[in-house]
Design a protein around this motif. Sequence first.
Motif, short mmCIF file in Angstrom:
data_model
loop_
_atom_site.label_atom_id
_atom_site.label_comp_id
_atom_site.label_asym_id
_atom_site.label_seq_id
_atom_site.Cartn_x
_atom_site.Cartn_y
_atom_site.Cartn_z
N ALA A 1 0.86 -1.19 0.00
CA ALA A 1 0.00 0.00 0.00
C ALA A 1 0.89 1.23 0.00
N VAL A 2 0.79 2.02 -1.04
CA VAL A 2 1.68 3.18 -1.19
C VAL A 2 0.88 4.44 -1.47
N ARG A 3 1.33 5.53 -0.91
CA ARG A 3 0.78 6.83 -1.27
C ARG A 3 1.58 7.34 -2.47
N TRP A 4 0.91 7.97 -3.40
CA TRP A 4 1.54 8.34 -4.67
C TRP A 4 2.36 9.60 -4.50
N ARG A 5 3.47 9.45 -3.76
CA ARG A 5 4.46 10.52 -3.65
C ARG A 5 5.78 10.03 -4.23
N ARG B 1 5.19 -9.72 -9.58
CA ARG B 1 4.54 -10.31 -8.40
C ARG B 1 4.00 -9.24 -7.45
N VAL B 2 3.87 -8.04 -7.95
CA VAL B 2 3.39 -6.92 -7.13
C VAL B 2 2.15 -6.32 -7.77
N VAL B 3 1.10 -6.13 -6.97
CA VAL B 3 -0.05 -5.34 -7.38
C VAL B 3 -0.25 -4.28 -6.30
N PRO B 4 0.17 -3.05 -6.56
CA PRO B 4 0.12 -2.03 -5.50
C PRO B 4 -1.29 -1.51 -5.25
N TYR B 5 -1.52 -1.17 -3.99
CA TYR B 5 -2.75 -0.50 -3.59
C TYR B 5 -2.38 0.97 -3.41
N ILE B 6 -2.69 1.76 -4.43
CA ILE B 6 -2.21 3.14 -4.51
C ILE B 6 -3.26 4.10 -3.98
N THR B 7 -2.82 5.01 -3.15
CA THR B 7 -3.69 6.08 -2.67
C THR B 7 -3.18 7.42 -3.20
N ILE B 8 -4.05 8.14 -3.88
CA ILE B 8 -3.73 9.53 -4.25
C ILE B 8 -3.81 10.33 -2.96
N TYR C 1 -1.07 -11.17 1.31
CA TYR C 1 -0.38 -10.28 2.24
C TYR C 1 -0.16 -8.90 1.63
N GLY C 2 -0.42 -7.88 2.44
CA GLY C 2 -0.10 -6.51 2.06
C GLY C 2 0.41 -5.74 3.27
N ASP C 3 1.16 -4.71 3.03
CA ASP C 3 1.61 -3.84 4.12
C ASP C 3 1.82 -2.43 3.60
N TYR C 4 2.14 -1.52 4.51
CA TYR C 4 2.38 -0.12 4.15
C TYR C 4 3.87 0.17 3.96
N THR C 5 4.61 -0.82 3.53
CA THR C 5 6.06 -0.76 3.33
C THR C 5 6.71 -0.21 4.59
N ILE C 6 7.45 0.90 4.49
CA ILE C 6 8.12 1.44 5.68
C ILE C 6 7.56 2.83 6.02
N VAL C 7 6.32 3.10 5.58
CA VAL C 7 5.68 4.40 5.83
C VAL C 7 4.36 4.18 6.56
N ILE D 1 12.12 1.61 0.50
CA ILE D 1 10.92 0.94 0.01
C ILE D 1 11.26 -0.04 -1.11
N ASN D 2 12.16 0.34 -1.99
CA ASN D 2 12.56 -0.56 -3.08
C ASN D 2 13.14 -1.85 -2.51
#
Length: 361
Positions: A11-15, A32-39, A250-256, A343-344
Amino acid sequence: MILTKDIYVPAVRWRQGEYQALARLATAAKDRVVPYITIPEVEFDFETRQPKKSVHQHVHPFAARFNAKWGRRPAWVNVHPGIANERMDDGRDIPAYVFEALRTTQATAIPSVPLDATAAIVTSVRAIAATDGLGSAISVRLEDLMKPNVRARIEALAASLGQSLDEIDLVIDLGAPNYEPYAAFAGALIAAMRRLGDLDAFRNFIMIGTAIPETFKDVAKGADQLPRHDWLFYQALLGKIPAGMRQPNYGDYTIVHPDFKALDMRMIKAAGKLVYTTPGDWEVRKGGAFNDNRSQMHDHCASIVACGKFDGAGYSIGDDYIAKCAAHLEGPSNQTRWKEVAINHHITRVLDDLSRFLAAP
């Protein structure tokens, strides 16, 4: 789009730091990634005491940038609740504006709405789903998941979206809960999942959460470790889910942290830090104010490389930058770049963690 078990949902914010981290993933990782993107919400200018941009200026570049950074790969697209009900300059709501632009690039973008979305947003997303034929996602917060009427609310929202449940991707957003003790939290979640009824009725079933702190002010300077409770708990949860019950991706907010807010940098000097994901924890290297001593990042990187948990320069673009900065072959750059680096690496690390966990007997 049906997710296989080894697909990871960051789950990433589009910054910038976050979309650059996605864009610079290896091709095999992207597969193997499908991101859950938030504007995200519009950034605030603390000096002028007003938003840095209008909502239109902020949102308008999204589609072109999505195409440049993620292309036609699938992703969910959500709008931060702080701007979800704002209008663009032409009077359209944000989802209608964004998805019309995404359509011109043939993006595989799926709209997502929260369980408590306004009627206007639901109407807009219904039209998007009818036009694109890619289905929709419904996100459910932990507090709503625990209520007895959650299944009825999901079914009602799906009907309002004009979708059958097999066109709905159900996203359980845990936020940043207290995962411990794992067994007790797993028991409560499994009971809530039972109240959802037949989980196989949904097209996809995803669970997102985080254990990353909202702020690192309480993290010790120097070297420190933070347990990856979100990932450790997920493994425990799958071990307790009864036979026959669907397991979430499984999903997470990476390191943010999802509630992270920009601070007034005139008042607070953000520390220089590096967050490095390992199979069980985050190795954190933290120093003094970043802008007062950017060269500290060379030492932070050197410490990570020498700690025994470094995955090697060839592991990811993020790891390559860490190795080069440790050797003074790259400069200390800026804090956005370090977010991208972390994050990468994190995404690459999670993909390996999932592969090993799913392959275990």
